[in-house]
Design a protein around this motif. Structure first.
Motif, mmCIF file in Angstrom:
data_model
loop_
_atom_site.group_PDB
_atom_site.id
_atom_site.type_symbol
_atom_site.label_atom_id
_atom_site.label_comp_id
_atom_site.label_asym_id
_atom_site.label_seq_id
_atom_site.Cartn_x
_atom_site.Cartn_y
_atom_site.Cartn_z
ATOM 1 N N THR A 177 -4.878 -13.857 -0.849
ATOM 2 C CA THR A 177 -4.011 -12.684 -0.689
ATOM 3 C C THR A 177 -4.835 -11.475 -1.114
ATOM 4 O OG1 THR A 177 -3.025 -13.016 -2.884
ATOM 5 C CG2 THR A 177 -1.860 -13.930 -1.021
ATOM 6 N N ILE A 211 1.412 -14.219 4.533
ATOM 7 C CA ILE A 211 0.577 -13.021 4.486
ATOM 8 C C ILE A 211 0.987 -12.128 5.655
ATOM 9 C CG2 ILE A 211 -1.768 -12.092 4.488
ATOM 10 C CD1 ILE A 211 -1.155 -13.911 2.106
ATOM 11 N N ASN A 212 1.561 -10.978 5.321
ATOM 12 C CA ASN A 212 2.097 -10.086 6.363
ATOM 13 C C ASN A 212 2.977 -10.860 7.348
ATOM 14 O OD1 ASN A 212 0.830 -7.788 5.310
ATOM 15 N ND2 ASN A 212 -1.019 -8.129 6.514
ATOM 16 N N VAL A 260 -2.180 -6.485 0.614
ATOM 17 C CA VAL A 260 -1.490 -7.122 1.727
ATOM 18 C C VAL A 260 -0.141 -7.634 1.230
ATOM 19 C CG1 VAL A 260 -3.618 -7.795 2.910
ATOM 20 C CG2 VAL A 260 -2.503 -9.426 1.367
ATOM 21 N N TRP A 261 0.886 -7.538 2.069
ATOM 22 C CA TRP A 261 2.207 -8.047 1.715
ATOM 23 C C TRP A 261 2.163 -9.577 1.672
ATOM 24 C CZ3 TRP A 261 5.414 -4.694 -0.230
ATOM 25 C CH2 TRP A 261 5.419 -3.354 0.210
ATOM 26 N N HIS A 262 2.732 -10.138 0.627
ATOM 27 C CA HIS A 262 2.771 -11.595 0.529
ATOM 28 C C HIS A 262 3.977 -12.056 -0.277
ATOM 29 C CE1 HIS A 262 0.461 -10.162 -2.976
ATOM 30 N NE2 HIS A 262 0.882 -11.252 -3.612
ATOM 31 N N PHE A 320 -7.366 -16.335 6.029
ATOM 32 C CA PHE A 320 -6.858 -16.391 4.656
ATOM 33 C C PHE A 320 -6.405 -17.786 4.248
ATOM 34 C CE2 PHE A 320 -3.352 -14.803 7.359
ATOM 35 C CZ PHE A 320 -2.367 -15.771 7.132
ATOM 36 N N HIS A 321 -6.537 -18.769 5.143
ATOM 37 C CA HIS A 321 -6.158 -20.146 4.807
ATOM 38 C C HIS A 321 -7.324 -21.057 5.143
ATOM 39 C CE1 HIS A 321 -3.151 -23.729 5.357
ATOM 40 N NE2 HIS A 321 -3.870 -23.818 4.256
ATOM 41 N N ASN A 330 -4.330 -17.182 12.007
ATOM 42 C CA ASN A 330 -5.534 -16.568 11.431
ATOM 43 C C ASN A 330 -6.763 -17.449 11.611
ATOM 44 O OD1 ASN A 330 -6.208 -17.810 8.400
ATOM 45 N ND2 ASN A 330 -4.087 -18.087 9.024
ATOM 46 N N THR A 338 2.543 -19.715 1.463
ATOM 47 C CA THR A 338 2.345 -18.294 1.208
ATOM 48 C C THR A 338 2.382 -17.596 2.557
ATOM 49 O OG1 THR A 338 1.036 -18.541 -0.810
ATOM 50 C CG2 THR A 338 0.704 -16.529 0.447
ATOM 51 N N ARG A 397 3.025 -6.405 -2.905
ATOM 52 C CA ARG A 397 1.594 -6.228 -2.674
ATOM 53 C C ARG A 397 1.008 -5.502 -3.871
ATOM 54 N NH1 ARG A 397 1.109 -1.686 2.237
ATOM 55 N NH2 ARG A 397 2.359 -0.058 1.247
ATOM 56 N N HIS A 441 5.988 -16.070 -1.410
ATOM 57 C CA HIS A 441 5.848 -17.522 -1.462
ATOM 58 C C HIS A 441 7.220 -18.148 -1.262
ATOM 59 C CE1 HIS A 441 1.944 -16.577 -3.156
ATOM 60 N NE2 HIS A 441 2.503 -16.039 -4.233
#
Length: 348
Positions: free
Chosen positions: A145, A130-131, A149-151, A220-221, A197, A128, A111, A153
């Motif tokens: 991202t 995300i959390n 935030v933790w991400h 986020f998508h 999400n 990807t 992050r 791939h």
């Protein structure tokens, strides 16, 4: 006769001696640099440039044999503005790059304080997380991202996947608060199921009792299939903006504002034969062609583009789009941070 804002004073021996003695005390005369600090119009060292994907792709693919995604942390070819060499940026405030992940690879979880976006250019099957919530990639999808935030791939498919990275790294680095933290493991623990999400926050409904403190979008998508369908539906009205065609912003549904506080993201549809009026702003724009072909005239110079090409229009450059076929242009910009600071300006 109008007066220039400031003209640099003539140098004399007395002044040169004075300036030299001042410098020993870490002082310098403002009047010697005022004309550069306060110009009559925005000044940028960045220049317009296009990255032809057909020319970039061989290097992107070759990199898979040079270094692994895990060793590189992120296997990215930086799109470096030719007049900002060595600074790892596409404009003074924006960063862009082409990132590659191969089947079976994992780019390890981390992050960072800069905000990032991923716009998918080629391939399918990668994701990807995300959390811990996976967003699977299709060409034209936008995945965010946000800051801190933790991400990670990964790739469950069988073909190479390439995406366009966009970040505010140069801006955050200039302001100072750059922080990054690796996660102890390669992948963040599994979180909510894929698509949660969008289902939870992207359907014009809100879970009962939900409140928000972050300026980042909880969505986020943003799948391209939905974005494209929306633009095609709006095209039926023939309500075409003379500068932008039909242009929509990816928004934070909790505020109606930009999806991230420092980066604005847009998609526009230019109908075949479109010849746009001139657009000029203090913001810089990075464009990526998803479908179609055409050209953009930037301060009188013509730049041809086609699907998968990326090009940059720096601040205060006049530009107008022309489409040879129905075309879809994704773009990201530093406009939101300028608006928050009250300094954004758009030419009439």
């Amino acid at each position: 006769m109008s007066r220039a804002l400031h003209e640099k004073p003539k140098m004399t021996n007395t002044r040169a001696d004075f300036y030299g003695r001042m410098a020993e005390k870490n002082m310098t005369p403002l009047w010697e640099v005022l004309h550069t600090l306060l110009a009559e119009a925005p000044v940028t060292d960045a220049t317009p440039h296009k990255w032809d994907y057909d020319e970039c792709r061989p290097y992107v693919m070759e990199s898979a044999g040079i270094i692994s995604a895990a060793e590189a942390e992120r296997r990215v070819m930086v799109l470096e503005n030719p007049t900002l060499q060595g600074r790892s940026c596409i404009t003074e405030a924006l960063y862009a790059g082409l990132q590659l992940i191969m089947p079976g690879e994992v780019a390890p979880a981390h992050r960072h304080s800069p905000a990032a976006l991923r716009f998918i250019v080629e391939g399918t099957g990668a994701y990807t997380a995300i959390n811990g919530e996976k967003a699977y990639m299709e060409v034209g999808d936008l995945i965010l991202t946000p800051s801190w935030v933790w991400h990670d791939h990964g790739h469950d498919g069988d073909v190479p996947v390439v995406w366009l990275d966009g970040l505010d790294i140069p801006l955050v680095r200039y302001l100072g608060p750059v922080f990054a933290e690796p996660f102890p493991d390669a992948e963040f623990p599994q979180g909510r199921p894929t698509g949660d999400n969008m289902a939870r926050y992207g359907g014009n409904m809100l879970p009962f009792g939900e409140t928000f403190k972050s300026q980042n979008s909880p969505v986020f998508h943003y799948p391209y299939a939905k974005t494209r369908e929306t633009l095609e539906t709006l095209a039926k009205s023939q309500d075409i903006d003379r500068r932008h065609g039909i242009k929509l912003e990816y928004i934070n549904p909790t505020t109606g504002g930009p999806a991230m506080p420092t980066l604005g993201t847009f998609m526009q549809r230019l109908p075949r034969g479109f010849a746009g009026d001139t657009y000029q702003t203090t913001a810089a724009w990075v464009y990526h062609c998803v479908e179609g072909s055409g050209r953009t005239v930037i301060n009188g110079e013509t730049m041809e583009w086609k699907a998968k090409d990326t090009f940059v229009v720096p601040a205060w450059y006049k530009h107008e789009h022309h489409a040879d076929a129905d075309s879809f242009l994704f773009s990201f910009t530093d406009q939101p941070v300028q608006q928050k600071l009250g300094i954004f300006r758009e030419a009439a």
